[in-house]
Design a protein around this motif. Structure first.
Motif, PDB file in Angstrom:
ATOM      1  N   UNK A 238       0.830  -1.214   0.000  1.00  0.00           N
ATOM      2  CA  UNK A 238       0.000   0.000   0.000  1.00  0.00           C
ATOM      3  C   UNK A 238       0.862   1.261   0.000  1.00  0.00           C
ATOM      4  N   UNK A 239       2.098   1.138   0.421  1.00  0.00           N
ATOM      5  CA  UNK A 239       2.974   2.327   0.482  1.00  0.00           C
ATOM      6  C   UNK A 239       3.632   2.593  -0.867  1.00  0.00           C
ATOM      7  N   UNK A 240       3.507   1.642  -1.762  1.00  0.00           N
ATOM      8  CA  UNK A 240       3.967   1.756  -3.152  1.00  0.00           C
ATOM      9  C   UNK A 240       5.421   2.190  -3.343  1.00  0.00           C
ATOM     10  N   UNK A 241       6.371   1.532  -2.661  1.00  0.00           N
ATOM     11  CA  UNK A 241       7.769   1.909  -2.895  1.00  0.00           C
ATOM     12  C   UNK A 241       8.221   1.674  -4.334  1.00  0.00           C
ATOM     13  N   UNK A 242       7.610   0.697  -4.999  1.00  0.00           N
ATOM     14  CA  UNK A 242       7.974   0.464  -6.409  1.00  0.00           C
ATOM     15  C   UNK A 242       7.546   1.671  -7.260  1.00  0.00           C
ATOM     16  N   UNK A 243       6.373   2.212  -6.957  1.00  0.00           N
ATOM     17  CA  UNK A 243       5.911   3.408  -7.667  1.00  0.00           C
ATOM     18  C   UNK A 243       6.856   4.577  -7.429  1.00  0.00           C
ATOM     19  N   UNK A 244       7.428   4.628  -6.227  1.00  0.00           N
ATOM     20  CA  UNK A 244       8.384   5.701  -5.929  1.00  0.00           C
ATOM     21  C   UNK A 244       9.639   5.514  -6.785  1.00  0.00           C
ATOM     22  N   UNK A 245      10.060   4.265  -6.938  1.00  0.00           N
ATOM     23  CA  UNK A 245      11.241   4.005  -7.783  1.00  0.00           C
ATOM     24  C   UNK A 245      10.927   4.404  -9.235  1.00  0.00           C
ATOM     25  N   UNK A 246       9.714   4.084  -9.692  1.00  0.00           N
ATOM     26  CA  UNK A 246       9.331   4.479 -11.054  1.00  0.00           C
ATOM     27  C   UNK A 246       9.349   6.007 -11.203  1.00  0.00           C
ATOM     28  N   UNK A 260      17.701   8.653  -4.635  1.00  0.00           N
ATOM     29  CA  UNK A 260      16.481   8.260  -3.923  1.00  0.00           C
ATOM     30  C   UNK A 260      16.862   7.471  -2.663  1.00  0.00           C
ATOM     31  N   UNK A 261      16.250   7.816  -1.549  1.00  0.00           N
ATOM     32  CA  UNK A 261      16.397   6.996  -0.333  1.00  0.00           C
ATOM     33  C   UNK A 261      15.031   6.433   0.036  1.00  0.00           C
ATOM     34  N   UNK A 262      14.961   5.124   0.173  1.00  0.00           N
ATOM     35  CA  UNK A 262      13.750   4.466   0.656  1.00  0.00           C
ATOM     36  C   UNK A 262      14.080   3.883   2.017  1.00  0.00           C
ATOM     37  N   UNK A 263      13.433   4.438   3.040  1.00  0.00           N
ATOM     38  CA  UNK A 263      13.731   4.022   4.402  1.00  0.00           C
ATOM     39  C   UNK A 263      12.530   3.253   4.912  1.00  0.00           C
ATOM     40  N   UNK A 264      12.713   2.026   5.350  1.00  0.00           N
ATOM     41  CA  UNK A 264      11.546   1.277   5.795  1.00  0.00           C
ATOM     42  C   UNK A 264      11.852   0.375   6.959  1.00  0.00           C
ATOM     43  N   UNK A 364       3.775  12.208  -9.971  1.00  0.00           N
ATOM     44  CA  UNK A 364       4.704  12.404  -8.860  1.00  0.00           C
ATOM     45  C   UNK A 364       6.040  12.923  -9.400  1.00  0.00           C
ATOM     46  N   UNK A 365       6.498  12.314 -10.500  1.00  0.00           N
ATOM     47  CA  UNK A 365       7.766  12.735 -11.101  1.00  0.00           C
ATOM     48  C   UNK A 365       7.667  14.172 -11.595  1.00  0.00           C
TER      49      UNK A 365
END
Ligand code: UDP
Length: 409
Positions: A238-246, A260-264, A364-365
């Motif tokens: 639901x947090x869509x980290x893959x979408x953030x990477x896209x 990009x930093x993805x902190x989880x 988003x981009x």
């Protein structure tokens, strides 16, 4: 015995000039009638996720206001957490329901915890669905029971909400973040709407100098002289980290030096987290400018603070979000923010004024590119966002709301 959580001491007066004197005075006034009230918060975990984040501040502030507040965590094992994770997902709209055996696991652990629960509480606040069925076994252990829902129940899986609603109906009150989340069929159960809040004085949210923030980020291999996009959240679909990477990839075409930093963090009650973490890693395809970190890399509150403070754009691209404490956390640091237009995010962000709300990775981009190209725009958004959070989403306001509920309001 349920596990008691030690929360340390916090003083309401420290918040006077951050949250505003009138609010603190209102709290003191409301608290005069409530001295010595015995209040138990009961939740499923003390680590990871929004509920524990809130209780680490709310419980000590309740105590400072004169309430005898405690926080205990229920007992559970992996089989229980597997079921409650499914339940959580189903309540947020996942089509997969629970089998009769899984409902039995839920019932078994609730009954076990009910037996272990101590007696003599004026108010028992049950957080989220995991312990929601304890009440039916031992109503006499609390004078008043309140169910505190932290998730988005606006489009629940019908087979699961059908079984939750009768449980909630037996409570003396239920608290939701938004009117949209109140399920049908609660009938006479008093409903309160109060969104959660962040602690401006906690290590995660206290002001950090730019020098300190970049010092911390540098140690995780970031180039602190290059632009940074960041999302902080559990590794959860639901947090869509893959979408953030896209989105990051689309930004990189226009702003090649972006990182990009993805902190989880990985919550103890979230067995799915690891699998999804690995999928997210795979999606990043070894890009050296994508930094995927979790609490096992020693990313604690200070590090989250540093990344949020350092980021040129903070993102929370959720496709479902009960509230999203990370949103207020980012805005409180006056960062330009972009979030999914879902759940509790629009409550915190006025689109175009204090951040942007988006519906896709490309959108988003586009917003991120605009912010990275125009630092003045970012500063304007950030400043407006911070004042919105100050007015609405700091813990003293949440404490005030709870005291009103205790007072029968
Ligand atoms: N969080 C953290 N470390 C992480 C990921 C998340 O400390 O690696 C914190 C985050 O800063 C926020 C909370 O966990 O305070 C998550 O709450 P939120 O409401 O955003 O989402 P939830 O996890 O409850 O769905």
């Amino acid at each position: 015995m349920l596990q008691p959580i030690a929360v340390g001491h916090k003083s309401l007066s420290d918040y006077t000039h951050v949250a505003g004197r009138p609010l603190i005075e209102e709290i003191r006034e409301l608290a005069t009638e409530l001295k010595g009230l015995k209040v138990l918060h009961l939740s499923a975990t003390a680590f990871g996720g929004g509920v524990s984040e809130i209780l680490y501040t709310l419980v000590p502030l309740m105590r400072d206001a004169g309430i005898e507040a405690e926080w205990q965590v229920m007992l559970g094992r992996e089989e229980f957490y597997n079921v409650t994770k499914l339940m959580h997902n189903a309540l947020q709209g996942n089509p997969q329901g629970l089998t009769p055996e899984q409902w039995q696991v839920f019932a078994k652990y609730n009954e076990l915890n009910a037996q272990e629960l101590s007696e003599g509480w004026d108010v028992i606040i049950i957080h989220d669905p995991q312990p929601a069925a304890i009440l039916q076994h031992v109503p006499e252990k609390g004078k008043r029971w309140i169910w505190r829902c932290h998730i988005d129940l606006s489009t629940p899986n019908p087979t699961v909400i059908e079984r939750m609603v009768p449980l909630v109906r037996s409570y003396d009150g239920a608290v939701f973040h938004l009117p949209d989340y109140v399920p049908d069929g609660l009938d006479g159960t008093p409903v309160h709407i109060c969104p959660p809040a962040i602690d401006p004085l906690s290590p995660k949210n206290m002001a950090f100098s730019p020098e300190d923030a970049s010092y911390v980020c540098d140690q995780f291999g970031l180039d602190v002289d290059r632009p940074l996009m960041c999302q902080v959240s559990r590794f959860d679909p639901w947090k869509d980290p893959m979408g953030v990477i896209d989105a990051y990839r689309a930004v990189k075409e226009e702003v090649p030096n972006v990182q990009l930093a993805l902190i989880g963090s990985m919550a103890t009650d979230d067995p799915e987290g690891w699998e999804f973490f690995n999928q997210t890693m795979a999606h990043a395809q070894g890009d050296p400018d994508v930094h995927i970190l979790n609490n096992l890399n020693s990313v604690g509150a200070i590090e989250v603070n540093a990344f949020q403070s350092q980021a040129d754009v903070v993102i929370q691209k959720s496709t479902r979000e009960g509230f999203g404490l990370t949103v207020s956390e980012a805005l409180w640091k006056a960062r330009p923010f972009i979030g999914g237009d879902v759940g509790g995010i629009p409550l915190q962000v006025i689109d175009g004024e204090s951040g942007y709300l988006v519906g896709s990775a490309q959108e988003c981009a586009d917003r991120a590119i605009a912010i990275l190209r125009d630092p003045d725009l970012g500063r304007r958004l950030g400043r407006a966002g911070k004042e919105h959070v100050r007015r609405h989403f700091l813990t003293p306001r949440l404490l005030r709301d709870w005291l009103r509920i205790f007072n029968g309001g």
